[in-house]
Design a protein around this motif. Structure first.
Motif, PDB file in Angstrom:
ATOM      1  N   VAL A 129       0.969  -1.180   0.056  1.00 10.41           N
ATOM      2  CA  VAL A 129       0.216   0.169   0.110  1.00 10.41           C
ATOM      3  C   VAL A 129       0.707   1.116  -0.086  1.00 10.41           C
ATOM      4  O   VAL A 129       1.795   1.433   0.840  1.00 10.41           O
ATOM      5  CB  VAL A 129      -1.087  -0.016   1.112  1.00 10.41           C
ATOM      6  N   CYS A 178       0.845   5.410   0.084  1.00 10.47           N
ATOM      7  CA  CYS A 178       0.023   6.578   0.574  1.00 10.47           C
ATOM      8  C   CYS A 178       0.776   7.770  -0.214  1.00 10.47           C
ATOM      9  O   CYS A 178       1.800   8.095   0.537  1.00 10.47           O
ATOM     10  CB  CYS A 178      -0.317   6.649   1.971  1.00 10.47           C
ATOM     11  N   PRO A 196      -8.822   4.769   3.191  1.00  8.63           N
ATOM     12  CA  PRO A 196      -8.303   3.336   3.267  1.00  8.63           C
ATOM     13  C   PRO A 196      -9.523   2.634   3.013  1.00  8.63           C
ATOM     14  O   PRO A 196     -10.674   2.823   3.506  1.00  8.63           O
ATOM     15  CB  PRO A 196      -8.202   3.477   4.626  1.00  8.63           C
ATOM     16  N   ILE A 250      -3.321   5.130  -2.337  1.00 11.39           N
ATOM     17  CA  ILE A 250      -4.122   5.852  -1.483  1.00 11.39           C
ATOM     18  C   ILE A 250      -3.700   7.348  -1.735  1.00 11.39           C
ATOM     19  O   ILE A 250      -2.765   7.797  -1.251  1.00 11.39           O
ATOM     20  CB  ILE A 250      -4.297   5.514  -0.020  1.00 11.39           C
ATOM     21  N   LEU A 294      -2.585   6.029   7.466  1.00  9.89           N
ATOM     22  CA  LEU A 294      -3.522   5.779   6.728  1.00  9.89           C
ATOM     23  C   LEU A 294      -3.442   4.242   5.806  1.00  9.89           C
ATOM     24  O   LEU A 294      -4.200   3.505   5.675  1.00  9.89           O
ATOM     25  CB  LEU A 294      -3.763   6.826   5.377  1.00  9.89           C
ATOM     26  N   ALA A 295      -1.939   4.301   5.425  1.00 10.81           N
ATOM     27  CA  ALA A 295      -1.724   2.854   5.080  1.00 10.81           C
ATOM     28  C   ALA A 295      -1.810   1.746   5.769  1.00 10.81           C
ATOM     29  O   ALA A 295      -2.270   0.828   5.345  1.00 10.81           O
ATOM     30  CB  ALA A 295      -0.214   2.948   4.469  1.00 10.81           C
ATOM     31  N   GLU A 324      -4.147   1.328   8.409  1.00  8.19           N
ATOM     32  CA  GLU A 324      -5.479   1.384   8.421  1.00  8.19           C
ATOM     33  C   GLU A 324      -6.033   0.398   7.270  1.00  8.19           C
ATOM     34  O   GLU A 324      -6.853  -0.208   7.452  1.00  8.19           O
ATOM     35  CB  GLU A 324      -6.371   2.787   8.258  1.00  8.19           C
ATOM     36  N   ALA A 325      -5.667   0.811   6.132  1.00  8.55           N
ATOM     37  CA  ALA A 325      -5.963  -0.083   4.919  1.00  8.55           C
ATOM     38  C   ALA A 325      -5.386  -1.526   5.182  1.00  8.55           C
ATOM     39  O   ALA A 325      -6.193  -2.637   4.800  1.00  8.55           O
ATOM     40  CB  ALA A 325      -5.410   0.291   3.659  1.00  8.55           C
TER      41      ALA A 325
END
Length: 367
Positions: free
Chosen positions: A43, A45, A92, A113, A127-128, A130-131
């Motif tokens: 992921v 971000c 996310p 993201i 944020l990453a 969370e995904a």
């Protein structure tokens, strides 16, 4: 570790924050896709890059932008097959939305993201993560810098160490080598912290790679944010990174909040790192830029204030001595930035203007 179904290979979640990383991010991604023995969910971000970072990732994934290996260590000899599936999000995503890369991936892919603004290192990491936490098969979460190169065996070595290390270890680090100084160590798995001055350093810093035995992680105070893996238990216990640091010391703060969880060392999880590629961090070859020194000195004070407030006079005296050294060398811009940072003053204009107006409350907010 936990998080994978019965019989399924444990998946490594990789969290990469990009900001104006056009020149380095493709090396990082190509190195990860060359890992032969480890399933991953990768992921990215992007913190509202103002250069061509996002277009470079899109064109590379679609096969419109050729990538050729350079002589930098750790890179694969040939590019990964294209296209690479690229899935983009503005927040996310829910469970099941992240593509798989590496071993077992029928259609290798990565997720991107868009954070919407420059949220700083911790904001992008959160944020990453969370995904990745929404993906139940992810057993370990690897925070990796975009200016890092991961040799093919590094992801698998990191996962094996975490699988064999036992549930009491919450953070993992591996050896970090300078990409531009063959064989020299930037940080060997972890770092040390002096809570009286706020100064940090990498274990085995500048020691030749070939001559350095694996370090004892019992001596680590934290793990370098350039290559740092955490378990689900760590995330559940500690929570996300604090975002008010914006740059520097986030990973130190994170580690200091780990409670009884230990730090582990992963032999073989070696990466190569372009230190300070986008923000001018101080390295073995150069001093820090005013931009980097403002945040470095500000956050040094912030960390000491949070974890050892009685040491603030000592930390102030030490930092002002460093400011004086910068001034005596004639680097007045760096001295001014460091002075303002540690003393909680507004940043120099040149530092402030490097942050977009909408992101300044995050970057320059108070204690």
């Amino acid at each position: 570790m936990s998080g994978q179904g019965a019989g399924a290979a444990p998946v490594l979640g990789v969290a990469i924050v990009t900001y104006n990383a056009e020149k380095v991010i493709l090396d990082c991604l190509e190195s990860l896709l060359a890992a032969p023995d480890q399933p991953m969910r990768i992921v990215l971000c992007d913190n509202a890059s103002t250069d061509g970072t996002v277009d470079a990732i899109r064109d590379w994934a679609a096969g419109r932008r050729a990538w050729r290996p350079s002589d930098l260590p750790g890179l694969p000899p040939a590019p990964a097959p294209k296209p690479v599936r690229l899935v983009e999000f503005d927040a996310p995503p829910a469970a099941g939305a992240l593509p798989l890369a590496g071993q077992g991936a029928d259609e290798p892919g990565i997720a991107l993201i868009h954070s919407g603004l420059n949220r700083g290192f911790a904001g992008g990491v959160n944020l990453a993560l969370e995904a990745l936490r929404a993906a139940p098969d992810v057993a370990l979460f690897w925070v990796l810098n975009p200016d890092a190169i991961a040799p093919p065996g590094a992801p698998g070595a990191l996962m094996r160490a975490a699988r064999e290390g036992g549930p009491g270890i919450g953070l993992w680090g591996g050896r970090i080598l300078y990409a531009d100084a063959r064989g020299s160590i930037n940080a060997d798995g972890g770092g040390w912290l002096n809570l009286w001055t706020g100064v940090t350093g990498g274990v085995n810093f500048m020691r030749p790679h070939a001559d350095a035995p694996p370090p004892d992680p019992a001596g680590f105070d934290f793990v370098s944010g350039a290559s740092m893996a955490v378990t689900r238990a760590f995330l559940e216990t500690v929570g996300p990174m604090r975002e008010d640091y914006f740059l520097y010391y986030e990973e130190v703060d994170w580690a200091l909040r780990r409670g009884d969880l230990a730090i582990g060392y992963a032999p073989g999880a070696t990466i190569y790192h372009h230190v300070g590629a986008s923000i001018g961090s101080p390295t073995h070859r150069r001093g820090g830029s005013p931009f980097s020194l403002y945040f470095l000195f500000r956050n040094r004070r912030r960390l000491v204030r949070r974890f050892n407030p009685a040491a603030l006079p000592v930390a102030w005296t030490y930092s002002m001595a460093k400011v004086a050294q910068l001034a005596l060398r004639g680097d007045l811009a760096a001295a001014s930035a460091a002075f303002r940072g540690f003393n909680g003053l507004p940043p120099p204009r040149a530092v402030r203007e490097r942050i977009a107006p909408e992101a300044r409350p995050l970057a320059f907010g108070g204690e």
